[in-house]
Design a protein around this motif. Structure first.
Motif, mmCIF file in Angstrom:
data_model
loop_
_atom_site.group_PDB
_atom_site.id
_atom_site.type_symbol
_atom_site.label_atom_id
_atom_site.label_comp_id
_atom_site.label_asym_id
_atom_site.label_seq_id
_atom_site.Cartn_x
_atom_site.Cartn_y
_atom_site.Cartn_z
ATOM 1 N N MET A 63 84.021 54.516 42.736
ATOM 2 C CA MET A 63 83.561 53.280 41.906
ATOM 3 C C MET A 63 84.911 52.910 41.335
ATOM 4 N N ASP A 64 85.459 51.934 41.713
ATOM 5 C CA ASP A 64 86.626 51.088 41.004
ATOM 6 C C ASP A 64 87.903 52.304 40.985
ATOM 7 N N GLY A 65 87.989 52.993 42.116
ATOM 8 C CA GLY A 65 89.176 53.846 42.311
ATOM 9 C C GLY A 65 88.825 55.380 42.020
ATOM 10 N N GLU A 66 87.745 55.688 41.361
ATOM 11 C CA GLU A 66 87.436 56.897 41.013
ATOM 12 C C GLU A 66 86.490 57.408 42.023
ATOM 13 N N ARG A 67 86.490 58.794 42.128
ATOM 14 C CA ARG A 67 85.628 59.361 43.139
ATOM 15 C C ARG A 67 84.738 60.612 42.154
ATOM 16 N N ALA A 68 83.431 60.620 42.574
ATOM 17 C CA ALA A 68 82.534 61.815 41.842
ATOM 18 C C ALA A 68 81.698 62.330 42.782
ATOM 19 N N ALA A 69 81.702 63.708 42.918
ATOM 20 C CA ALA A 69 80.705 64.443 43.859
ATOM 21 C C ALA A 69 79.285 64.243 43.258
ATOM 22 N N PHE A 70 78.312 63.904 44.010
ATOM 23 C CA PHE A 70 77.026 63.717 43.407
ATOM 24 C C PHE A 70 76.019 64.441 44.223
ATOM 25 N N GLY A 71 74.779 64.838 43.587
ATOM 26 C CA GLY A 71 73.463 65.598 44.391
ATOM 27 C C GLY A 71 72.488 65.181 43.586
ATOM 28 N N PRO A 72 71.188 65.625 44.359
ATOM 29 C CA PRO A 72 69.824 65.315 43.912
ATOM 30 C C PRO A 72 69.748 65.561 42.389
ATOM 31 N N GLY A 73 69.029 64.544 41.485
ATOM 32 C CA GLY A 73 68.824 64.411 40.228
ATOM 33 C C GLY A 73 70.107 63.805 39.347
ATOM 34 N N ASP A 74 71.234 63.475 39.919
ATOM 35 C CA ASP A 74 72.228 62.941 39.489
ATOM 36 C C ASP A 74 72.262 61.522 39.168
ATOM 37 N N ALA A 75 72.680 60.905 38.053
ATOM 38 C CA ALA A 75 72.502 59.501 37.668
ATOM 39 C C ALA A 75 74.134 58.758 37.858
ATOM 40 N N LEU A 76 74.220 57.779 38.513
ATOM 41 C CA LEU A 76 75.405 57.124 38.649
ATOM 42 C C LEU A 76 75.512 55.532 38.121
ATOM 43 N N PHE A 77 76.484 55.244 37.530
ATOM 44 C CA PHE A 77 76.499 53.799 36.981
ATOM 45 C C PHE A 77 77.686 53.015 37.679
ATOM 46 N N ALA A 78 77.046 51.636 38.201
ATOM 47 C CA ALA A 78 78.166 50.750 38.710
ATOM 48 C C ALA A 78 78.070 49.405 37.685
ATOM 49 N N PRO A 79 78.951 49.059 37.017
ATOM 50 C CA PRO A 79 78.870 47.583 36.547
ATOM 51 C C PRO A 79 78.942 46.507 37.373
ATOM 52 N N ALA A 80 78.237 45.478 36.844
ATOM 53 C CA ALA A 80 78.515 44.264 37.838
ATOM 54 C C ALA A 80 79.841 43.967 38.414
ATOM 55 N N GLY A 81 80.084 43.663 39.534
ATOM 56 C CA GLY A 81 81.223 43.133 39.980
ATOM 57 C C GLY A 81 82.065 44.428 40.505
ATOM 58 N N GLU A 87 80.276 57.688 49.665
ATOM 59 C CA GLU A 87 81.193 58.108 51.028
ATOM 60 C C GLU A 87 80.834 59.546 51.347
ATOM 61 N N ASP A 88 81.118 60.015 52.634
ATOM 62 C CA ASP A 88 80.862 61.541 53.069
ATOM 63 C C ASP A 88 79.483 61.738 52.435
ATOM 64 N N PHE A 89 78.247 60.978 52.656
ATOM 65 C CA PHE A 89 77.227 61.527 52.264
ATOM 66 C C PHE A 89 76.153 62.137 53.277
ATOM 67 N N THR A 90 75.344 63.348 53.189
ATOM 68 C CA THR A 90 74.594 63.723 54.029
ATOM 69 C C THR A 90 73.527 62.823 54.721
ATOM 70 N N ASP A 91 73.156 63.214 55.938
ATOM 71 C CA ASP A 91 71.942 62.502 56.455
ATOM 72 C C ASP A 91 70.603 62.306 55.774
ATOM 73 N N ASP A 92 70.344 62.953 54.800
ATOM 74 C CA ASP A 92 69.113 63.038 54.189
ATOM 75 C C ASP A 92 69.495 62.248 52.690
ATOM 76 N N PHE A 93 70.664 61.524 52.580
ATOM 77 C CA PHE A 93 70.704 60.878 51.366
ATOM 78 C C PHE A 93 69.908 59.753 51.011
ATOM 79 N N GLY A 94 69.321 59.754 49.779
ATOM 80 C CA GLY A 94 68.569 58.523 49.633
ATOM 81 C C GLY A 94 68.605 58.542 47.758
ATOM 82 N N THR A 95 68.377 57.010 47.312
ATOM 83 C CA THR A 95 68.565 56.908 46.072
ATOM 84 C C THR A 95 67.812 55.988 45.438
ATOM 85 N N TRP A 96 67.200 56.032 44.293
ATOM 86 C CA TRP A 96 66.796 54.958 43.698
ATOM 87 C C TRP A 96 67.724 54.157 43.094
#
Length: 106
Positions: A63-81, A87-96
């Motif tokens: 997100m805008d030049g930064e990278r963060a590892a994530f896994g199940p249960g994590d919440a991520l934010f992306a502002p408009a625009g 990236e490099d996500f597993t085959d079972d990746f799915g997110t609300w």
């Protein structure tokens, strides 16, 4: 008004026309979608703020030049625009995905 979307329902919901995600719920400016890209995430910036809540899988969130590892249960934010993608996500990746607020973000 719909008050419940289950993970089972989300995982089998059809993609919305012209979209890479499935619409599950909407109210006012808020929409709840299911996003489970396969192989590569080609999304482009959106016109509303977004919150992702990872249901399954793991990877890297860019997100805008930064990278963060994530896994199940994590919440991520992306502002408009903001440029963002998974990236490099597993085959079972799915997110609300919750889109909300005015065009251009809050």
């Amino acid at each position: 008004m719909k008050v419940l979307s289950t993970l089972k329902e989300a995982m089998s919901a059809p993609l919305s026309a012209g979209r890479a995600s499935a619409l599950l719920m909407e109210h006012g400016s808020m929409t709840l979608r299911w996003y489970a890209p396969k192989g590569v995430d080609n999304q482009t910036p959106h016109d509303q703020d977004e919150i992702y809540i990872v249901a399954s899988g793991s990877g890297i969130f860019f997100m805008d030049g930064e990278r963060a590892a994530f896994g199940p249960g994590d919440a991520l934010f992306a502002p408009a625009g903001a440029e963002h993608r998974f990236e490099d996500f597993t085959d079972d990746f799915g997110t609300w995905v919750v889109f909300y607020g005015p065009v251009g973000g809050e």
